[in-house]
Design a protein around this motif. Structure first.
Motif, PDB file in Angstrom:
ATOM      1  N   PRO A  57      37.073  30.073  32.082  1.00 47.41           N
ATOM      2  CA  PRO A  57      38.481  30.437  32.230  1.00 47.41           C
ATOM      3  C   PRO A  57      39.406  29.376  31.659  1.00 47.41           C
ATOM      4  O   PRO A  57      39.054  28.206  31.573  1.00 47.41           O
ATOM      5  CB  PRO A  57      38.668  30.550  33.745  1.00 47.41           C
ATOM      6  CG  PRO A  57      37.490  29.908  34.367  1.00 47.41           C
ATOM      7  CD  PRO A  57      36.399  29.863  33.353  1.00 47.41           C
ATOM      8  N   ALA A  73      46.630  26.664  39.650  1.00 52.58           N
ATOM      9  CA  ALA A  73      46.698  28.127  39.740  1.00 52.58           C
ATOM     10  C   ALA A  73      46.201  28.685  41.089  1.00 52.58           C
ATOM     11  O   ALA A  73      46.873  29.536  41.665  1.00 52.58           O
ATOM     12  CB  ALA A  73      45.920  28.759  38.591  1.00 52.58           C
ATOM     13  N   PRO A  74      45.052  28.216  41.638  1.00 51.76           N
ATOM     14  CA  PRO A  74      44.594  28.827  42.897  1.00 51.76           C
ATOM     15  C   PRO A  74      45.587  28.671  44.044  1.00 51.76           C
ATOM     16  O   PRO A  74      45.942  29.668  44.678  1.00 51.76           O
ATOM     17  CB  PRO A  74      43.267  28.112  43.186  1.00 51.76           C
ATOM     18  CG  PRO A  74      42.825  27.551  41.896  1.00 51.76           C
ATOM     19  CD  PRO A  74      44.070  27.267  41.109  1.00 51.76           C
ATOM     20  N   PHE A  98      48.589  30.919  43.519  1.00 51.92           N
ATOM     21  CA  PHE A  98      48.262  32.304  43.844  1.00 51.92           C
ATOM     22  C   PHE A  98      48.251  32.498  45.361  1.00 51.92           C
ATOM     23  O   PHE A  98      48.771  33.484  45.887  1.00 51.92           O
ATOM     24  CB  PHE A  98      46.891  32.661  43.251  1.00 51.92           C
ATOM     25  CG  PHE A  98      46.476  34.090  43.500  1.00 51.92           C
ATOM     26  CD1 PHE A  98      47.001  35.118  42.738  1.00 51.92           C
ATOM     27  CD2 PHE A  98      45.554  34.391  44.472  1.00 51.92           C
ATOM     28  CE1 PHE A  98      46.620  36.428  42.966  1.00 51.92           C
ATOM     29  CE2 PHE A  98      45.158  35.706  44.707  1.00 51.92           C
ATOM     30  CZ  PHE A  98      45.691  36.725  43.939  1.00 51.92           C
ATOM     31  N   CYS A 113      41.771  32.902  46.701  1.00 51.92           N
ATOM     32  CA  CYS A 113      40.803  32.976  45.600  1.00 51.92           C
ATOM     33  C   CYS A 113      39.854  34.150  45.802  1.00 51.92           C
ATOM     34  O   CYS A 113      39.449  34.834  44.865  1.00 51.92           O
ATOM     35  CB  CYS A 113      40.015  31.673  45.519  1.00 51.92           C
ATOM     36  SG  CYS A 113      41.077  30.232  45.347  1.00 51.92           S
ATOM     37  N   ARG A 114      39.467  34.382  47.067  1.00 56.30           N
ATOM     38  CA  ARG A 114      38.560  35.468  47.362  1.00 56.30           C
ATOM     39  C   ARG A 114      39.236  36.822  47.148  1.00 56.30           C
ATOM     40  O   ARG A 114      38.632  37.768  46.641  1.00 56.30           O
ATOM     41  CB  ARG A 114      38.070  35.367  48.796  1.00 56.30           C
ATOM     42  CG  ARG A 114      36.575  35.521  48.847  1.00 56.30           C
ATOM     43  CD  ARG A 114      36.018  35.193  50.162  1.00 56.30           C
ATOM     44  NE  ARG A 114      34.970  34.226  49.930  1.00 56.30           N
ATOM     45  CZ  ARG A 114      33.764  34.357  50.425  1.00 56.30           C
ATOM     46  NH1 ARG A 114      33.466  35.370  51.190  1.00 56.30           N
ATOM     47  NH2 ARG A 114      32.854  33.459  50.170  1.00 56.30           N
ATOM     48  N   TYR A 159      41.619  37.363  45.062  1.00 56.18           N
ATOM     49  CA  TYR A 159      41.713  37.525  43.619  1.00 56.18           C
ATOM     50  C   TYR A 159      40.414  38.105  43.065  1.00 56.18           C
ATOM     51  O   TYR A 159      40.416  39.043  42.266  1.00 56.18           O
ATOM     52  CB  TYR A 159      42.019  36.178  42.961  1.00 56.18           C
ATOM     53  CG  TYR A 159      41.971  36.202  41.460  1.00 56.18           C
ATOM     54  CD1 TYR A 159      43.028  36.700  40.716  1.00 56.18           C
ATOM     55  CD2 TYR A 159      40.845  35.741  40.777  1.00 56.18           C
ATOM     56  CE1 TYR A 159      42.988  36.732  39.344  1.00 56.18           C
ATOM     57  CE2 TYR A 159      40.791  35.769  39.400  1.00 56.18           C
ATOM     58  CZ  TYR A 159      41.867  36.274  38.686  1.00 56.18           C
ATOM     59  OH  TYR A 159      41.804  36.305  37.327  1.00 56.18           O
ATOM     60  N   LEU A 160      39.284  37.551  43.544  1.00 55.86           N
ATOM     61  CA  LEU A 160      37.974  38.016  43.070  1.00 55.86           C
ATOM     62  C   LEU A 160      37.755  39.482  43.446  1.00 55.86           C
ATOM     63  O   LEU A 160      37.235  40.268  42.645  1.00 55.86           O
ATOM     64  CB  LEU A 160      36.872  37.134  43.668  1.00 55.86           C
ATOM     65  CG  LEU A 160      35.446  37.450  43.234  1.00 55.86           C
ATOM     66  CD1 LEU A 160      35.322  37.392  41.730  1.00 55.86           C
ATOM     67  CD2 LEU A 160      34.482  36.472  43.874  1.00 55.86           C
ATOM     68  N   LEU A 161      38.166  39.854  44.671  1.00 56.58           N
ATOM     69  CA  LEU A 161      38.017  41.244  45.092  1.00 56.58           C
ATOM     70  C   LEU A 161      38.852  42.175  44.206  1.00 56.58           C
ATOM     71  O   LEU A 161      38.408  43.273  43.852  1.00 56.58           O
ATOM     72  CB  LEU A 161      38.432  41.406  46.557  1.00 56.58           C
ATOM     73  CG  LEU A 161      37.456  40.823  47.578  1.00 56.58           C
ATOM     74  CD1 LEU A 161      37.980  41.019  48.995  1.00 56.58           C
ATOM     75  CD2 LEU A 161      36.085  41.475  47.439  1.00 56.58           C
ATOM     76  N   VAL A 195      39.607  41.602  41.100  1.00 56.75           N
ATOM     77  CA  VAL A 195      38.899  41.662  39.821  1.00 56.75           C
ATOM     78  C   VAL A 195      37.716  42.622  39.922  1.00 56.75           C
ATOM     79  O   VAL A 195      37.517  43.495  39.077  1.00 56.75           O
ATOM     80  CB  VAL A 195      38.410  40.258  39.413  1.00 56.75           C
ATOM     81  CG1 VAL A 195      37.414  40.348  38.272  1.00 56.75           C
ATOM     82  CG2 VAL A 195      39.588  39.394  39.012  1.00 56.75           C
ATOM     83  N   ARG A 196      36.933  42.456  41.003  1.00 59.30           N
ATOM     84  CA  ARG A 196      35.753  43.316  41.192  1.00 59.30           C
ATOM     85  C   ARG A 196      36.151  44.777  41.342  1.00 59.30           C
ATOM     86  O   ARG A 196      35.434  45.679  40.935  1.00 59.30           O
ATOM     87  CB  ARG A 196      34.973  42.859  42.430  1.00 59.30           C
ATOM     88  CG  ARG A 196      34.218  41.540  42.280  1.00 59.30           C
ATOM     89  CD  ARG A 196      32.891  41.707  41.577  1.00 59.30           C
ATOM     90  NE  ARG A 196      32.080  42.745  42.156  1.00 59.30           N
ATOM     91  CZ  ARG A 196      31.220  42.557  43.140  1.00 59.30           C
ATOM     92  NH1 ARG A 196      31.061  41.364  43.649  1.00 59.30           N
ATOM     93  NH2 ARG A 196      30.505  43.552  43.615  1.00 59.30           N
ATOM     94  N   ARG A 247      42.042  42.879  35.031  1.00 55.08           N
ATOM     95  CA  ARG A 247      41.038  42.877  33.975  1.00 55.08           C
ATOM     96  C   ARG A 247      41.550  42.064  32.799  1.00 55.08           C
ATOM     97  O   ARG A 247      42.678  42.255  32.359  1.00 55.08           O
ATOM     98  CB  ARG A 247      40.770  44.333  33.539  1.00 55.08           C
ATOM     99  CG  ARG A 247      39.738  44.504  32.433  1.00 55.08           C
ATOM    100  CD  ARG A 247      38.339  44.481  32.993  1.00 55.08           C
ATOM    101  NE  ARG A 247      37.411  43.922  32.043  1.00 55.08           N
ATOM    102  CZ  ARG A 247      36.327  44.567  31.602  1.00 55.08           C
ATOM    103  NH1 ARG A 247      36.040  45.766  32.018  1.00 55.08           N
ATOM    104  NH2 ARG A 247      35.524  43.977  30.755  1.00 55.08           N
ATOM    105  N   LYS A 248      40.706  41.154  32.331  1.00 56.85           N
ATOM    106  CA  LYS A 248      41.053  40.418  31.120  1.00 56.85           C
ATOM    107  C   LYS A 248      40.135  40.896  30.025  1.00 56.85           C
ATOM    108  O   LYS A 248      39.005  41.287  30.268  1.00 56.85           O
ATOM    109  CB  LYS A 248      40.853  38.905  31.332  1.00 56.85           C
ATOM    110  CG  LYS A 248      41.984  38.258  32.070  1.00 56.85           C
ATOM    111  CD  LYS A 248      42.036  36.765  31.811  1.00 56.85           C
ATOM    112  CE  LYS A 248      40.858  36.051  32.434  1.00 56.85           C
ATOM    113  NZ  LYS A 248      41.030  34.603  32.403  1.00 56.85           N
TER     114      LYS A 248
END
Lengths: 144, 169
Positions: free
Chosen positions: B7, B99-100, B103, B150-151, B153-155, B157-158, B163-164
């Motif tokens: 990243p 960033a984390p 966020f 952070c978690r 954010y990951l959820l 994304v999942r 989407r990047k």
């Protein structure tokens, strides 16, 4: 609410959060062996002849940077071992395949792409080196 | 071998500053939970709008919104750390991404604004619930380095909500 009762509720909140935190910390950095499944196709991932340390990172992740350094050092000092860092936002299908629920998550793959172990959270070098010794054998021990 | 699709790594902060900011935030949120429990929910809107727990939560929400928008480095507690505490400490062993925590400030803003709105609407324990949830997140971050944002954010994304485009894969 009675101030004393309120104080008790606040105390319970702190105690409960502490227990959650301790339970979470106990799971971090632990090397877990995972059952070896069939060979998996990993498009875009170049596997090393010994073992590949596949690290899932994300943009919003504090310990990912430190973990990337630890894994990079291990890969640099261990012949046949490579470190690959993947952004989950760019490869969500890989994150889904490995069931990544936190970053960093590190999966130890063998030369055929089979997962042998995984580490959730920041990686401790000593624990991972021990696991690599088991997987790639004497070559790793000599270099380590 | 080096990273493949690592990243992007933008601004960095002293991790001890982030912990300090989370600690101050956690203490203030805990005070707010106590105030909310003792004060309850007043009968009229005008009364609810001046209750101590509500006023403190509005201040905390404003700080969250500001630091989410301007970056966690400009959070007042972060500024206090940089001005008053960091000069007395040794340089940090390593720096962390800004960033984390930024966020996470956004997540805190969302939760505290919801709590304030629920309180104004007269929902029992709306403020207490929101402040308690934000406290747990700030406390786990301050005491254990756990990053709930952070978690989340990951959820997201999942779940395909973020989407990047793959740059090299």
């Amino acid at each position: 609410m009675d101030p004393l009762l309120a104080l008790a509720v606040v105390g319970a909140l702190v105690a409960g959060s502490t227990l959650v935190g301790l339970a979470w910390r106990a799971t971090q950095g632990r090397v877990r062996r995972v059952g070896t499944a069939d060979d998996v196709e990993l498009p875009g991932v170049e596997l090393a002849p010994g073992a590949t340390l596949l690290q899932f990172s994300s943009e919003y992740c504090s310990p990912c940077r430190a973990t990337a350094r630890v894994l990079g050092d291990i890969a640099a000092s261990t012949p046949g071992v490579a470190h690959i860092e993947i952004d989950v936002a760019e490869r969500p299908e890989l994150a889904a395949r490995f069931g990544v629920l936190q970053t960093p998550t590190t999966v130890v793959l063998d030369a055929a792409g089979r997962a042998h172990a995984r580490v959730g959270g920041a990686v401790r070098a000593s624990a991972l080196r021990a696991e690599l010794d088991r997987l790639v054998g004497a070559r790793a021990s000599v270099a380590a | 071998m080096t990273a493949q699709t690592a990243p992007a790594r933008p601004a960095v902060i002293d991790p001890r500053g982030a912990r300090f900011t989370a600690s101050v935030t956690a203490v203030l949120l805990l005070v707010d939970v106590a105030l909310g429990l003792v004060g309850g929910v007043a009968a009229t809107l005008a009364e609810r709008a001046v209750q101590p727990a509500f006023l403190l939560l509005v201040v905390l929400a404003a700080v969250f919104v500001w630091s989410a928008a301007a970056g966690v480095a400009r959070n007042p507690w972060s500024v206090l750390f940089r001005r008053a505490i960091r000069p007395r400490l040794a340089p940090p062993a390593e720096l962390e991404d800004a960033a984390p925590p930024t966020f996470a400030q956004g997540v805190g803003a969302l939760v505290t604004v919801v709590g304030a709105v629920l309180h104004l609407a007269g929902v029992p324990y709306g403020l207490v619930g929101a402040a308690a949830a934000a406290f747990v997140a700030a406390f786990l971050n301050a005491a254990f380095g756990y990053c709930l944002g952070c978690r989340l954010y990951l959820l997201l994304v999942r779940g395909g909500l973020i989407r990047k485009r793959a740059s090299t894969a």
